[in-house]
Write a protein that holds these residues in place. Sequence first.
Motif, PDB file in Angstrom:
ATOM      1  N   UNK A  13     -36.055 -42.721 -12.812  1.00 50.62           N
ATOM      2  CA  UNK A  13     -35.486 -42.426 -11.794  1.00 50.62           C
ATOM      3  C   UNK A  13     -35.389 -43.591 -10.789  1.00 50.62           C
ATOM      4  N   UNK A  14     -34.289 -44.178 -10.430  1.00 47.69           N
ATOM      5  CA  UNK A  14     -34.124 -45.390  -9.545  1.00 47.69           C
ATOM      6  C   UNK A  14     -33.116 -44.601  -8.252  1.00 47.69           C
ATOM      7  N   UNK A  15     -33.630 -45.033  -7.151  1.00 52.52           N
ATOM      8  CA  UNK A  15     -32.786 -44.688  -6.147  1.00 52.52           C
ATOM      9  C   UNK A  15     -32.450 -46.062  -5.348  1.00 52.52           C
ATOM     10  N   UNK A  16     -30.912 -46.214  -5.270  1.00 54.39           N
ATOM     11  CA  UNK A  16     -30.311 -47.097  -4.670  1.00 54.39           C
ATOM     12  C   UNK A  16     -29.824 -47.153  -3.349  1.00 54.39           C
ATOM     13  N   UNK A  17     -30.330 -47.872  -2.352  1.00 55.10           N
ATOM     14  CA  UNK A  17     -30.078 -48.112  -0.904  1.00 55.10           C
ATOM     15  C   UNK A  17     -29.310 -49.147  -0.231  1.00 55.10           C
ATOM     16  N   UNK A  18     -28.597 -49.146   0.214  1.00 55.11           N
ATOM     17  CA  UNK A  18     -27.957 -50.325   1.001  1.00 55.11           C
ATOM     18  C   UNK A  18     -27.032 -51.038   0.220  1.00 55.11           C
ATOM     19  N   UNK A  19     -26.699 -52.423   0.250  1.00 57.02           N
ATOM     20  CA  UNK A  19     -25.805 -53.214  -0.318  1.00 57.02           C
ATOM     21  C   UNK A  19     -26.571 -53.834  -1.396  1.00 57.02           C
ATOM     22  N   UNK A  20     -26.300 -53.675  -2.572  1.00 60.18           N
ATOM     23  CA  UNK A  20     -27.163 -54.225  -3.869  1.00 60.18           C
ATOM     24  C   UNK A  20     -26.078 -55.150  -4.630  1.00 60.18           C
ATOM     25  N   UNK A  21     -26.063 -56.172  -4.881  1.00 58.99           N
ATOM     26  CA  UNK A  21     -25.230 -56.885  -5.811  1.00 58.99           C
ATOM     27  C   UNK A  21     -26.318 -57.161  -7.090  1.00 58.99           C
ATOM     28  N   UNK A  22     -26.095 -56.311  -8.266  1.00 63.92           N
ATOM     29  CA  UNK A  22     -26.840 -56.583  -9.421  1.00 63.92           C
ATOM     30  C   UNK A  22     -26.036 -55.703 -10.695  1.00 63.92           C
ATOM     31  N   UNK A  30     -33.559 -45.256 -23.728  1.00 63.83           N
ATOM     32  CA  UNK A  30     -33.944 -44.975 -22.583  1.00 63.83           C
ATOM     33  C   UNK A  30     -33.166 -44.054 -21.705  1.00 63.83           C
ATOM     34  N   UNK A  31     -33.849 -43.210 -20.825  1.00 67.65           N
ATOM     35  CA  UNK A  31     -33.143 -42.165 -20.184  1.00 67.65           C
ATOM     36  C   UNK A  31     -33.533 -42.473 -18.689  1.00 67.65           C
ATOM     37  N   UNK A  32     -32.338 -42.627 -17.805  1.00 64.09           N
ATOM     38  CA  UNK A  32     -32.409 -43.350 -16.412  1.00 64.09           C
ATOM     39  C   UNK A  32     -31.510 -42.507 -15.494  1.00 64.09           C
ATOM     40  N   UNK A  33     -31.971 -42.045 -14.536  1.00 68.04           N
ATOM     41  CA  UNK A  33     -31.292 -41.327 -13.530  1.00 68.04           C
ATOM     42  C   UNK A  33     -30.983 -42.153 -12.220  1.00 68.04           C
ATOM     43  N   UNK A  34     -29.732 -42.718 -11.944  1.00 70.99           N
ATOM     44  CA  UNK A  34     -29.667 -43.338 -10.619  1.00 70.99           C
ATOM     45  C   UNK A  34     -29.376 -42.507  -9.487  1.00 70.99           C
ATOM     46  N   UNK A  35     -29.830 -42.605  -8.435  1.00 66.95           N
ATOM     47  CA  UNK A  35     -29.428 -41.757  -7.626  1.00 66.95           C
ATOM     48  C   UNK A  35     -29.109 -42.719  -6.080  1.00 66.95           C
ATOM     49  N   UNK A  36     -27.738 -42.547  -5.867  1.00 61.67           N
ATOM     50  CA  UNK A  36     -27.215 -43.225  -4.960  1.00 61.67           C
ATOM     51  C   UNK A  36     -27.447 -42.552  -3.662  1.00 61.67           C
ATOM     52  N   UNK A  37     -28.192 -43.454  -2.776  1.00 57.51           N
ATOM     53  CA  UNK A  37     -28.642 -43.098  -1.332  1.00 57.51           C
ATOM     54  C   UNK A  37     -27.535 -43.525  -0.207  1.00 57.51           C
ATOM     55  N   UNK A  38     -26.534 -43.434  -0.284  1.00 60.19           N
ATOM     56  CA  UNK A  38     -25.448 -44.079   0.484  1.00 60.19           C
ATOM     57  C   UNK A  38     -25.204 -45.590   0.130  1.00 60.19           C
ATOM     58  N   UNK A  39     -25.351 -45.964  -1.111  1.00 62.88           N
ATOM     59  CA  UNK A  39     -25.557 -47.265  -1.410  1.00 62.88           C
ATOM     60  C   UNK A  39     -24.204 -47.927  -1.881  1.00 62.88           C
ATOM     61  N   UNK A  40     -23.970 -49.143  -2.073  1.00 64.01           N
ATOM     62  CA  UNK A  40     -22.874 -49.806  -2.659  1.00 64.01           C
ATOM     63  C   UNK A  40     -23.696 -50.729  -3.749  1.00 64.01           C
ATOM     64  N   UNK A  41     -23.538 -50.481  -5.072  1.00 70.92           N
ATOM     65  CA  UNK A  41     -24.088 -51.272  -5.931  1.00 70.92           C
ATOM     66  C   UNK A  41     -22.671 -52.066  -6.731  1.00 70.92           C
TER      67      UNK A  41
END
Length: 187
Positions: A13-22, A30-41
């Motif tokens: 599980x990955x939490x994404x916060x803020x402005x991320x360029x990637x 692989x099993x992955x959960x992306x949790x958007x915490x008000x972020x922009x990816x």
Amino acid sequence: PTLQEQINGGAGEITVSGEVKESLVIPKGRTVTIVLDGATLTNDDGKHTIENHGTLTVTGSGTIDNVTHGHGALVNYGTATLEGGTLTRSDENGSSPSNNGGNSWYVIDNHGSLTITGNAVVRNTSAYSSLIRNLGDSAANPATLTINGGSIEQGNFIAVKNDDFGILSITGGTFNSGNQAVQNWSE
């Protein structure tokens, strides 16, 4: 660590916060959960924002964006479930069926198994590229798209294109398009 380093290191599980360029690649197996915490990816130049070959779930509230011509916010070859977040192409320039404006493509390109549900939003303004393309490899290897919730919003072109060897099931959700909500070439 970067988000990709977290994925490569085995994070489930990955939490994404803020402005991320990637740009992210989920490997096969692989099993992955992306949790958007008000972020922009937003994608790296010349890449899809997320390319999934494994099992991916997206939850939370935030945006997955792609700003590069010929690339999408999500390209899925594995199994993906969108439960939350907004997927878009914010620099989309497709102005007509014959003019891509130098920056256009699908927001989602599905070649695997994709479910859109919950509060997920897929949005774009293109008049050149479909919002979502569901395209299988063959009759033996179809792409499946299930929409039972969420919001599908395409300004001036096809919202959902069920292309060759695609299997589409719609049981819920909201669809808005200035052209076609669904274009079906398969099942």
